[in-house]
Design a protein around this motif. Sequence first.
Motif, PDB file in Angstrom:
ATOM      1  N   ALA A 308       0.589  -0.611  -0.134  1.00 31.57           N
ATOM      2  CA  ALA A 308      -0.004   0.244   0.334  1.00 31.57           C
ATOM      3  C   ALA A 308       0.366   0.904   0.416  1.00 31.57           C
ATOM      4  N   GLY A 309       0.423   2.707   0.217  1.00 34.59           N
ATOM      5  CA  GLY A 309       0.610   3.689   0.261  1.00 34.59           C
ATOM      6  C   GLY A 309       2.072   3.583   1.115  1.00 34.59           C
ATOM      7  N   VAL A 310       3.381   4.088   0.836  1.00 31.47           N
ATOM      8  CA  VAL A 310       4.549   4.656   1.904  1.00 31.47           C
ATOM      9  C   VAL A 310       4.044   5.853   2.180  1.00 31.47           C
ATOM     10  N   THR A 311       4.014   5.610   3.819  1.00 28.79           N
ATOM     11  CA  THR A 311       3.562   6.686   4.400  1.00 28.79           C
ATOM     12  C   THR A 311       5.172   7.406   5.059  1.00 28.79           C
ATOM     13  N   GLY A 312       6.337   7.052   5.256  1.00 29.80           N
ATOM     14  CA  GLY A 312       7.289   7.660   6.202  1.00 29.80           C
ATOM     15  C   GLY A 312       8.546   6.750   4.818  1.00 29.80           C
ATOM     16  N   LEU A 313       9.443   7.510   5.288  1.00 27.97           N
ATOM     17  CA  LEU A 313      11.012   7.285   4.768  1.00 27.97           C
ATOM     18  C   LEU A 313      11.930   7.372   5.349  1.00 27.97           C
ATOM     19  N   SER A 314      12.457   6.579   6.061  1.00 24.89           N
ATOM     20  CA  SER A 314      14.270   7.807   6.463  1.00 24.89           C
ATOM     21  C   SER A 314      15.463   7.020   6.382  1.00 24.89           C
ATOM     22  N   LEU A 315      16.872   7.551   6.223  1.00 24.55           N
ATOM     23  CA  LEU A 315      17.856   7.395   6.117  1.00 24.55           C
ATOM     24  C   LEU A 315      18.478   6.364   7.293  1.00 24.55           C
ATOM     25  N   HIS A 316      19.309   5.130   7.633  1.00 19.82           N
ATOM     26  CA  HIS A 316      20.040   5.042   8.430  1.00 19.82           C
ATOM     27  C   HIS A 316      21.236   6.070   8.813  1.00 19.82           C
ATOM     28  N   ALA A 317      21.873   5.865   9.953  1.00 24.73           N
ATOM     29  CA  ALA A 317      23.112   6.900   9.785  1.00 24.73           C
ATOM     30  C   ALA A 317      24.123   6.729   9.670  1.00 24.73           C
ATOM     31  N   LEU A 354       0.615   2.677   9.110  1.00 20.86           N
ATOM     32  CA  LEU A 354       1.571   3.531  10.053  1.00 20.86           C
ATOM     33  C   LEU A 354       1.748   4.586   9.401  1.00 20.86           C
ATOM     34  N   THR A 355       1.580   5.844  10.037  1.00 20.86           N
ATOM     35  CA  THR A 355       1.688   7.110   9.525  1.00 20.86           C
ATOM     36  C   THR A 355       2.822   7.859   9.178  1.00 20.86           C
ATOM     37  N   CYS A 356       3.744   7.915   9.675  1.00 23.06           N
ATOM     38  CA  CYS A 356       5.061   7.935   9.620  1.00 23.06           C
ATOM     39  C   CYS A 356       5.904   7.184  10.584  1.00 23.06           C
ATOM     40  N   ALA A 357       7.691   7.205  10.443  1.00 23.34           N
ATOM     41  CA  ALA A 357       8.566   6.718  10.471  1.00 23.34           C
ATOM     42  C   ALA A 357       9.971   7.199  10.355  1.00 23.34           C
ATOM     43  N   GLN A 358      10.511   7.597  11.725  1.00 19.44           N
ATOM     44  CA  GLN A 358      11.778   7.600  12.000  1.00 19.44           C
ATOM     45  C   GLN A 358      12.825   7.521  12.833  1.00 19.44           C
ATOM     46  N   PHE A 359      14.121   7.045  12.298  1.00 19.82           N
ATOM     47  CA  PHE A 359      15.352   6.655  13.014  1.00 19.82           C
ATOM     48  C   PHE A 359      15.587   8.088  14.592  1.00 19.82           C
ATOM     49  N   HIS A 360      16.063   7.256  14.534  1.00 19.57           N
ATOM     50  CA  HIS A 360      16.783   7.365  16.528  1.00 19.57           C
ATOM     51  C   HIS A 360      18.568   7.844  15.516  1.00 19.57           C
ATOM     52  N   LEU A 364      19.587   2.000  16.377  1.00 23.36           N
ATOM     53  CA  LEU A 364      19.397   1.344  16.976  1.00 23.36           C
ATOM     54  C   LEU A 364      17.802   1.232  17.266  1.00 23.36           C
ATOM     55  N   ILE A 365      17.547   2.356  17.529  1.00 22.67           N
ATOM     56  CA  ILE A 365      15.996   2.302  17.725  1.00 22.67           C
ATOM     57  C   ILE A 365      15.202   3.098  17.100  1.00 22.67           C
ATOM     58  N   PHE A 366      13.879   2.998  16.645  1.00 24.68           N
ATOM     59  CA  PHE A 366      13.582   4.663  15.628  1.00 24.68           C
ATOM     60  C   PHE A 366      12.217   4.177  16.500  1.00 24.68           C
ATOM     61  N   GLY A 367      11.089   5.280  15.739  1.00 25.93           N
ATOM     62  CA  GLY A 367       9.536   5.769  15.939  1.00 25.93           C
ATOM     63  C   GLY A 367       8.609   5.160  14.957  1.00 25.93           C
ATOM     64  N   THR A 368       7.537   4.999  15.638  1.00 25.30           N
ATOM     65  CA  THR A 368       6.573   4.924  14.101  1.00 25.30           C
ATOM     66  C   THR A 368       5.610   4.949  14.356  1.00 25.30           C
ATOM     67  N   GLY A 369       4.275   6.348  14.160  1.00 24.74           N
ATOM     68  CA  GLY A 369       3.320   6.544  13.909  1.00 24.74           C
ATOM     69  C   GLY A 369       1.958   5.806  13.272  1.00 24.74           C
ATOM     70  N   THR A 370       0.852   5.900  14.488  1.00 21.60           N
ATOM     71  CA  THR A 370       0.116   5.316  13.462  1.00 21.60           C
ATOM     72  C   THR A 370      -1.149   5.783  13.388  1.00 21.60           C
TER      73      THR A 370
END
Length: 505
Positions: A308-317, A354-360, A364-370
């Motif tokens: 389905a549609g991609v809602t969030g994108l984050s690049l690892h360090a 899921l509505t968004c995503a972001q790496f710490h 090693l951890i990351f967050g997602t919004g729903t």
Amino acid sequence: MSLVCAISNEVPEHPCVSPVSNQVFERRLIEKYIAENGTDPMNGQPLSEEQLVDIKVSHPIRPKAPSATSIPAILKSLQDEWDAVMLHSFTLRQQLQTTRQELSHALYQHDAACRVIARLTKEVTAAREALATLKPQAGLVAPQAVPASQPTAAGAGGEPMEISEQVGMTPEIIQKLQDKATILTTERKKRGKTVPEELVRAEDLSKYRQVASHAGLHSASVPGILALDLCPSDTNKVLTGGADKNVVVFDKNEEQIVATLKGHTKKVTSVIFHPSQSVVFSASPDTTIRVWSVTAGNCVQVVRAHEAGVTGLSLHATGDYLLSSSEDQYWAFSDIQTGRVLTKVTDESAGCALTCAQFHPDGLIFGTGTADSQIKIWDLKERTNVANFPGHSGPVTSIAFSENGYYLATGAQDSSLKLWDLRKLKNFKTITLDNNYEVKSLVFDQSGTYLAVGGSDIRVYICKQWSEVLNFTDHSGLVTGVAFGENAQFLTSAGMDRSLKFYSL
């Protein structure tokens, strides 16, 4: 010489003459006399109404009454005439002033229209020149050798390779993630709590004003910039994703478009600049994540990690892996060098998009919004949900980790901004925004000193005090992206009004 009625001895309004006595009468009076007596009043001979002959004269001017012939009466008459003339003159002057103002306004509008036409003509000429320059080059660009560290296009026939199978998190990948996290943690401890000397101070930041605005990056037929990012190694390079399905790289200093990348079949909702390579990433509701070469100006890889549609994108360090979230309820971790999906996980108990995503910052951890207002924290190595932050009352629209590694900022469709302490796993600050305020973008600056909020307007808060130091309302539509330049030397924003704006001293 005026006619005089033989009965009333006054100037008649409707004069007529009697053929019997040849006298002039007021028709009204002679008709009344004939009705009563049937004779001429002057000689007593028989007379009827039919015999009367009307006299055609111009409108008679009645002589003034005797009371109006005195000097005071004449003076009063002259004064009344003067007052009437002055009142008429004043009315004419008012009408003249109104006409002048309308003419001035029309001239200003004409001048503004001429300026806009001149600017648009200039832009059209420049676009035609650029198109004329690009046409000879089309199809003649020699294929460039892509270094091993960059994503490679392996599809036959020039089409980028599309890979969706899951390879899995190998021990080598996990070790690589751990090593990078150790380095980043060590660097953060070295920096401590010291703020970079080059960082713009809050009192200077509060003086920022709009210094530039560019509205020609994306198509006007489908207006709106939906995503924004700055190149970490050169913050003069700006990356935008639009409702027109295009990804645009813009040079702030040169004030010109470096590349327009076309390939998505739906609007572009997330964009990311690679920190060290001439590569950018984009995601769209068309379910794809695309990897683009800026120098070649083409898509080198398509990652199909979602249904389905991609809602969030984050690049690892490390710069080697992408995290993506989707409406299909999964988050995915992909290798950008091979285009392969390494792992794909969902919280089956939640059953929510899921509505968004972001790496710490450590990776090693990351967050997602729903969509059901939850913020979930995940352990990447174990692929497990390790913490949940409830509190919002609408779909989470944006999350951002501070560079200090402790703070998490979240925004949702409840007109509020929440700050969370990752050490204590609790909400320590809630900033209630105006009614119906829509939070679309959150970003900390590189030092973690300032937090910018984009949505119904642009607001910048200073961390720890969480007081507002800036507020911009220059965009005519929703602000969908904000970003800080190096050391907060400038602030940039993009919005649904199709404009990219820059703010600085």
